[in-house]
Every structure is written in structure tokens, then in C-alpha cells.
Design an enzyme around this catalytic site. Structure first.
Site, PDB file in Angstrom:
ATOM      1  N   HIS A  18       0.873  -1.199   0.000  1.00  0.00           N
ATOM      2  CA  HIS A  18       0.000   0.000   0.000  1.00  0.00           C
ATOM      3  C   HIS A  18       0.896   1.231   0.000  1.00  0.00           C
ATOM      4  CE1 HIS A  18      -3.850   2.129   1.383  1.00  0.00           C
ATOM      5  NE2 HIS A  18      -2.953   3.070   1.153  1.00  0.00           N
ATOM      6  N   HIS A  20       1.593   5.391  -1.622  1.00  0.00           N
ATOM      7  CA  HIS A  20       1.307   6.593  -2.432  1.00  0.00           C
ATOM      8  C   HIS A  20       2.640   7.162  -2.899  1.00  0.00           C
ATOM      9  CE1 HIS A  20      -2.889   6.728  -0.918  1.00  0.00           C
ATOM     10  NE2 HIS A  20      -2.337   6.202   0.164  1.00  0.00           N
ATOM     11  N   ARG A  22       2.537   9.518  -5.489  1.00  0.00           N
ATOM     12  CA  ARG A  22       2.194  10.799  -6.150  1.00  0.00           C
ATOM     13  C   ARG A  22       2.658  10.785  -7.602  1.00  0.00           C
ATOM     14  NH1 ARG A  22      -1.043  10.887  -1.888  1.00  0.00           N
ATOM     15  NH2 ARG A  22      -0.176  11.853  -0.028  1.00  0.00           N
ATOM     16  N   ASN A  46      -5.013   7.418  -6.070  1.00  0.00           N
ATOM     17  CA  ASN A  46      -5.702   8.674  -5.715  1.00  0.00           C
ATOM     18  C   ASN A  46      -4.887   9.907  -6.102  1.00  0.00           C
ATOM     19  OD1 ASN A  46      -3.844   8.094  -3.641  1.00  0.00           O
ATOM     20  ND2 ASN A  46      -5.010   9.240  -2.120  1.00  0.00           N
ATOM     21  N   LYS A 104      -9.328  -0.285  -6.391  1.00  0.00           N
ATOM     22  CA  LYS A 104      -9.320   0.362  -5.076  1.00  0.00           C
ATOM     23  C   LYS A 104     -10.647   1.040  -4.784  1.00  0.00           C
ATOM     24  CE  LYS A 104      -7.916   2.261  -1.264  1.00  0.00           C
ATOM     25  NZ  LYS A 104      -6.754   2.574  -0.473  1.00  0.00           N
ATOM     26  N   HIS A 141     -10.423   1.128   1.415  1.00  0.00           N
ATOM     27  CA  HIS A 141     -10.278   2.071   2.529  1.00  0.00           C
ATOM     28  C   HIS A 141     -11.513   1.857   3.401  1.00  0.00           C
ATOM     29  CE1 HIS A 141      -8.825   5.962   4.325  1.00  0.00           C
ATOM     30  NE2 HIS A 141     -10.008   5.807   4.883  1.00  0.00           N
ATOM     31  N   HIS A 179      -4.706  -0.731   5.727  1.00  0.00           N
ATOM     32  CA  HIS A 179      -4.292   0.029   6.914  1.00  0.00           C
ATOM     33  C   HIS A 179      -5.219  -0.177   8.114  1.00  0.00           C
ATOM     34  CE1 HIS A 179      -7.106   2.755   4.939  1.00  0.00           C
ATOM     35  NE2 HIS A 179      -6.228   3.194   4.095  1.00  0.00           N
ATOM     36  N   LEU A 224      -5.110   8.943   7.943  1.00  0.00           N
ATOM     37  CA  LEU A 224      -6.429   8.321   7.917  1.00  0.00           C
ATOM     38  C   LEU A 224      -6.306   6.881   7.447  1.00  0.00           C
ATOM     39  CD1 LEU A 224      -8.368  11.325   6.368  1.00  0.00           C
ATOM     40  CD2 LEU A 224      -8.536  10.477   8.717  1.00  0.00           C
ATOM     41  N   ASP A 252       1.362   2.565   3.516  1.00  0.00           N
ATOM     42  CA  ASP A 252       0.539   3.764   3.345  1.00  0.00           C
ATOM     43  C   ASP A 252       1.395   5.020   3.428  1.00  0.00           C
ATOM     44  OD1 ASP A 252      -1.729   5.168   2.733  1.00  0.00           O
ATOM     45  OD2 ASP A 252      -2.601   5.080   4.729  1.00  0.00           O
ATOM     46  N   HIS A 256       3.107  14.467   1.913  1.00  0.00           N
ATOM     47  CA  HIS A 256       2.480  15.771   1.656  1.00  0.00           C
ATOM     48  C   HIS A 256       3.547  16.824   1.917  1.00  0.00           C
ATOM     49  CE1 HIS A 256      -1.795  14.588   1.368  1.00  0.00           C
ATOM     50  NE2 HIS A 256      -1.480  13.638   2.240  1.00  0.00           N
TER      51      HIS A 256
HETATM   52  O1  DOR Z   1      -3.522   9.345   5.640  1.00  0.00           O
HETATM   53  C1  DOR Z   1      -3.829   9.079   4.500  1.00  0.00           C
HETATM   54  N1  DOR Z   1      -3.236   9.660   3.440  1.00  0.00           N
HETATM   55  N2  DOR Z   1      -4.823   8.202   4.301  1.00  0.00           N
HETATM   56  C2  DOR Z   1      -5.312   7.967   3.083  1.00  0.00           C
HETATM   57  O2  DOR Z   1      -6.225   7.202   2.974  1.00  0.00           O
HETATM   58  C3  DOR Z   1      -4.806   8.703   1.905  1.00  0.00           C
HETATM   59  C4  DOR Z   1      -3.446   9.188   2.121  1.00  0.00           C
HETATM   60  C5  DOR Z   1      -3.037  10.226   1.096  1.00  0.00           C
HETATM   61  O3  DOR Z   1      -3.193   9.994  -0.102  1.00  0.00           O
HETATM   62  O4  DOR Z   1      -2.514  11.256   1.496  1.00  0.00           O
HETATM   63 ZN    ZN Z   2      -3.376   5.051   1.494  1.00  0.00          ZN
END
Ligand code: DOR
Ligand code: ZN
Length: 348
Positions: A18, A20, A22, A46, A104, A141, A179, A224, A252, A256
Site C-alpha cells: 500500500h 502513495h 504521487r 488517488n 481500489k 479504505h 491500513h 487516515l 501507506d 504531503h
Molecule cells: O492518511 C492518508 N493519506 N490516508 C489515506 O487514505 C490517503 C493518504 C493520502 O493519499 O494522502
Molecule cells: Zn493510502
């Protein structure tokens, strides 16, 4: 079995089920870090324009491969973002692609870039039927979006309201409950059959919800699903180290820019692209369970996704180091989970 001594552990190269990464410059910053730790990763769809089709997943995969440093072996395992309008045809295309490994489910509004997600699974019944038939896993999720539900209960309520009916209607649909954050969810997965598995992140194993508020509000511990109680954390540690094949690593890691987290309405996500393996190892060592680390990080996920296990090895050494305060993220910086804390293990 890992070759285990007090000072070093050798295990099969792990995978992250899992992740991300970007896109664009941010991706170019974080992808090499993950590729250093993991052989493969399930890539979350996402993006600001979500990866809702196999064509978009194909293009995204190409961008990821192009961003990899030369000679680095890393395989992105792509996913397609479900919407109320996903077609059955897309599921068959995904299954035939050879590189899409899951669809997903983001309940619409649950998290970052989930607005285009599913408003009601009833819209997806034909798609779910096709997935059950062709064996395509559903990665989910697991939180409800009902604003009446307390943030700490969203996962438990999801089990009752969404997961139980879903599994009743599609008993052979292969599901990855992403998660996990609660004891209730651990108990549910433990009591369920072989069609459901779950990923667990480093942050949910290491911290409880006090971490978000220790000495003032700490946005870099906000993700999250949100961190839960100490009892929940302990249940997750027990599950991860239990040798139950249906629990496996999914970081996960969700970078950011620092300024997007340190503001009035900060984004959710913990960044562990740098050091997830060292964080997992710390948890397993504390639990006296280093013998179970390799199954959790390198075997169980591959087996559930029906992928061959990796053939190469990685070594973790006892070597203290400090997690940096920031790392580059495109034109900004990202703050890693547990920044400025000390780790005893280092992936070499
Ligand atoms: O904390 C999180 N960040 N939970 C998610 O489900 C998405 C992820 C994100 O893409 O930043
Ligand atoms: Zn995630």
C-alpha cells in the site's frame, strides 16, 4: 527463516502492499527511497485526477518506470480507482493487463482525492461480480464517511455497514482491508476466511492517538484512518507478529508537502518512504518476534496477491541513526514519520 543474529538480519526483499508515490517532481523525490527498501509496491490511484481506467494506470505506470533511477529493480503493481461509473469491461481489461493487481475502493469523501470515489457500493455490484469471477482483488479504505459517526469509530462502523453485507453478497471476492487501525478490525479479519487479508502500517504499529497531541498538536502523526487507542495498537502488533498469513506490510506512506500539513486544515498522511523497513523491524524486535518479520514483509502479501516471492535478499543491521527532520519533496520538503527520533536498525 531469516538468518538472525543480534547484529544483523537477512530477509527476502520485502514488498509494500500500500503506497502513495504521487506524480511528477514529488514522485521523483520519493520513488527512489521506496525502491531502495522494497522490490514491488501496490501503487494507490488517488492522484488529483484519479486513475480510474486501465489506460490511465498504464500511463501512470510508464511515468513511474521512467522516474526510477538507472539499474534499480522495482516493480509498480498498479491499481484502478473505483467510481460509481466503473464499467465491467474495465475489470476485464484490468485482469488481462498483467500489471493491474487490484481495484481500489475509496468511499467518496473518506480521504485525500477521494471525491470521485464510490457513493454507494450498490452502484458497483456488476463490477464486483466480475471481480469475484476473475479473481481481481478489491483493496479498500475501510471507513464510513457518515459525518454523524465519530472519527474513532469509522472503521468499526464500516465493518457492520459495508463489509459484512459486501462479503455476504460476494463471499469469494478477494479483499484487502487496508491500513487496519482497530482491534475490532483485527478480530474481524482473524475470524474471517481466506478471501480477506489486511495490510498494517508502521505508524499504527508504533503509535497510539496520544502521539498526535503530545506536547501540542503534531500534524505529522495525523493520517487516515487516524491512530487509535493503545489497546488497538497492541492488537495490531499481535496480528502483525502472529504469523497469520493474512496480515502483511502496507506502509501507506503518503507524502504531503510540509506546509500542507502544518496549516489550519492539514492533510492526512504519514511519510515512511525513507524508513518503513527499519520502523517495522523496531516493532518486531520489541515484540521479540524478529523471526516473524520476513513473513509479514516479504511472503504473506505476495502469496495473497498470487505473485512470486522475491528472490533477492536485504540486510538490516544494528546501526543507530537519526531520522531527519525533512527530506526533499519536489520544490518543497516532507517531514518523515518519527522525525528526529533514533532508530537502532538500518537497511544496508
Ligand atoms: O492518511 C492518508 N493519506 N490516508 C489515506 O487514505 C490517503 C493518504 C493520502 O493519499 O494522502
Ligand atoms: Zn493510502
Amino acid at each position: 527463516m531469516p538468518n538472525q543474529t543480534a547484529q544483523s538480519i537477512t530477509i527476502t526483499r520485502p514488498d509494500d502492499f500500500h503506497l502513495h508515490v504521487r506524480d511528477g517532481d514529488a514522485m521523483r523525490s520519493v520513488l527512489p527511497l521506496t525502491a531502495r527498501q522494497f522490490g514491488r509496491a501496490i501503487i494507490m490511484p488517488n492522484l488529483p485526477i484519479p486513475v480510474t481506467t486501465v489506460a490511465l494506470a498504464t500511463a501512470y505506470r510508464e511515468r513511474i518506470l521512467a522516474a526510477l533511477p538507472e539499474a534499480v529493480q522495482f516493480e509498480p503493481l498498479m491499481t484502478v480507482y473505483l467510481t460509481d461509473h466503473t464499467s465491467v469491461d474495465e475489470v476485464w481489461k484490468a485482469a488481462g493487463s498483467g500489471y493491474v493487481h487490484a481495484m481500489k475502493l475509496y468511499p467518496s469523501g473518506a480521504t485525500t482525492h477521494s471525491a470521485a470515489g464510490v457513493t454507494d457500493l450498490k452502484h458497483c455490484y456488476k463490477v464486483l461480480e466480475a471481480m469475484q469471477e476473475n479473481g481481481m482483488p478489491l483493496s479498500l479504505h475501510g471507513e464510513v464517511t457518515d459525518p454523524e459517526v465519530d472519527i474513532f469509530d469509522k472503521e468499526a462502523v464500516f465493518i457492520d455497514r459495508v463489509l459484512l453485507p459486501l462479503r455476504r453478497d460476494f463471499p469469494e471476492l478477494r479483499i484487502v482491508f487496508e491500513h487496519l487501525s482497530t482491534k475490532v478490525a483485527v478480530d474481524y479479519v482473524n475470524s474471517a476466511d481466506e478471501f480477506i487479508a489486511a495490510t498494517i502500517t508502521p505508524q499504527h504499529l508504533l503509535f497510539n492517538r496520544n502521539a498526535i497531541f503530545q506536547g501540542g498538536i503534531r500534524p505529522h502523526y495525523y493520517c487516515l484512518p487516524i491512530l487509535k487507542t493503545e489497546e488497538d495498537r497492541q492488537a495490531l502488533v499481535k496480528a502483525a507478529t502472529s504469523q497469520n498469513k493474512r496480515f502483511f506490510a502496507g506502509t501507506d506512506s503518503a507524502p504531503h508537502p510540509k506546509e500542507n500539513k502544518e496549516q489550519a486544515s492539514g492533510s492526512g498522511g504519514c511519510f515512511t518512504g525513507l524508513h518503513a523497513m527499519e520502523l517495522y523491524t523496531t516493532v518486531f524486535e520489541k515484540e521479540n518476534a524478529l523471526d516473524s518479520l520476513e513473513a509479514f514483509t516479504s511472503f504473506n502479501g505476495a502469496d495473497f496477491y498470487k505473485l512470486p516471492r522475491n528472490k533477492t535478499k536485504v540486510i538490516l543491521k544494528k546501526e543507530p541513526w537519526e531520522i531527519p527532520a525533512t527530506l526533499p519533496l519536489g520544490s518543497s520538503v516532507v517531514v518523515p514519520l518519527a522525525y528526529k527520533e533514533k532508530l537502532d536498525w538500518k537497511l544496508v
